[in-house]
Design a protein around this motif. Structure first.
Motif, short mmCIF file in Angstrom:
data_model
loop_
_atom_site.label_atom_id
_atom_site.label_comp_id
_atom_site.label_asym_id
_atom_site.label_seq_id
_atom_site.Cartn_x
_atom_site.Cartn_y
_atom_site.Cartn_z
N LEU A 1 71.60 41.32 30.18
CA LEU A 1 71.43 42.52 29.38
C LEU A 1 71.02 43.68 30.28
N TYR B 1 64.98 50.08 21.51
CA TYR B 1 65.70 49.93 22.77
C TYR B 1 67.19 49.75 22.49
N LEU C 1 73.42 45.94 22.15
CA LEU C 1 72.32 45.34 21.40
C LEU C 1 71.20 46.35 21.23
N GLU D 1 57.03 41.37 22.83
CA GLU D 1 58.21 40.76 22.24
C GLU D 1 59.10 41.82 21.61
N LEU D 2 60.39 41.70 21.85
CA LEU D 2 61.37 42.56 21.21
C LEU D 2 62.09 41.76 20.13
N PHE E 1 65.61 41.65 18.13
CA PHE E 1 66.97 42.13 18.35
C PHE E 1 67.81 42.10 17.09
N GLY E 2 68.81 43.01 17.04
CA GLY E 2 69.86 42.93 16.06
C GLY E 2 70.97 42.03 16.56
N GLU E 3 72.04 41.91 15.78
CA GLU E 3 73.14 41.05 16.15
C GLU E 3 74.16 41.75 17.05
N GLY E 4 73.95 43.01 17.30
CA GLY E 4 74.80 43.71 18.24
C GLY E 4 76.07 44.29 17.63
N SER E 5 76.62 45.24 18.35
CA SER E 5 77.92 45.82 18.00
C SER E 5 78.86 45.53 19.15
N TYR F 1 70.41 48.01 24.66
CA TYR F 1 70.86 47.25 25.82
C TYR F 1 72.37 47.05 25.72
#
Lengths: 119, 116
Positions: free
Chosen positions: A43, A33, A91, A107-108, A110-114, A35
């Motif tokens: 999100l 995914y 994300l 449950e997903l 997640f990464g730390e995002g850009s 977001y």
């Protein structure tokens, strides 16, 4: 890898330029995914990939946004001709659909995002 | 379409005290999951607790527990014995179970600050 990896962690670009954001999901996870998280907002769903099925692109805000997932693993989110309103944290999350796996409960991971900043 | 509402943009609590974060949702579905995710300054979303709609018993995870009221479509999070490390954004989220897409719908979040 052990977790979802995203790069770059931070990106500053000028209005009108194209940017690419990368996501490397947890090994074996078939669902991926993207977001978007804007300041003060929750999100916002952008796009969903599941295995070899056609992606759910229903959340992409405009045709300047596109994403692909190569080989069922790494995904790239591309924003063309960036605008200031594109500034946000992007994300990526992945989940597994294997029987008996924890993702059966939705449950997903997640990464730390850009963080993208468009000047 | 499903919606998730968190009516408290910010909250604060003293260390060691208890705090409750509110969440309501709207759906016509009968089978679904509800989640609370925590987002610390590192930005990585971490699952705090999960509730299956078909279960009447409220989920608990150590100091975290929920009050799930299905008829009222309410899903609040209680944090007991608050710790400084609990300072974070907390997001309530919803997904339909049994579907082919586990897309999560999120609320706008509550910023919780735990004060020493």
């Amino acid at each position: 890898g052990a977790g979802v990896s995203q790069s770059p962690s931070n990106k500053v670009t000028e209005k009108g330029k194209d940017v690419e954001l990368r996501c490397d999901p947890i090994s074996g996870h078939t669902a991926l995914y993207w977001y978007r998280q804007s300041l003060g907002q929750g999100l916002e769903f952008l796009i969903y990939f599941q295995g070899n099925s056609a992606p759910d692109k229903s959340g992409l805000p405009s045709d300047r946004f596109s994403a692909e997932r190569t080989g069922g693993s790494v995904s790239t989110l591309t924003i063309q001709r960036t605008q200031q309103e594109d500034s946000a944290v992007y994300l990526c999350a992945s989940s597994s659909r294997l029987a008996g796996g924890p993702s059966r409960t939705g449950e997903l991971f997640f990464g730390e995002g850009s963080r993208l900043t468009v000047l | 379409a499903q919606t998730v509402t968190q009516s408290q943009p910010e909250m604060s609590v003293q260390e060691a005290e208890t705090v409750t974060l509110s969440c309501t949702y709207d759906t016509s579905e009968n089978n679904y999951y509800l989640f609370w995710y925590k987002q610390p300054p590192s930005r990585q979303m971490i699952l705090v607790i999960r509730q299956e709609a078909y279960k009447q018993q409220n989920a608990t995870e150590n100091r975290f527990s929920v009050n799930f009221q299905k008829a009222a479509k309410s899903f609040s999070l209680k944090i007991s014995d608050s710790q400084l490390g609990d300072t974070a954004m907390y997001f309530c989220a919803f997904t339909v179970s049994g579907g082919s897409n586990y897309k999560l719908t999120f609320g706008k979040g509550t910023l919780l600050t735990v004060n020493p």
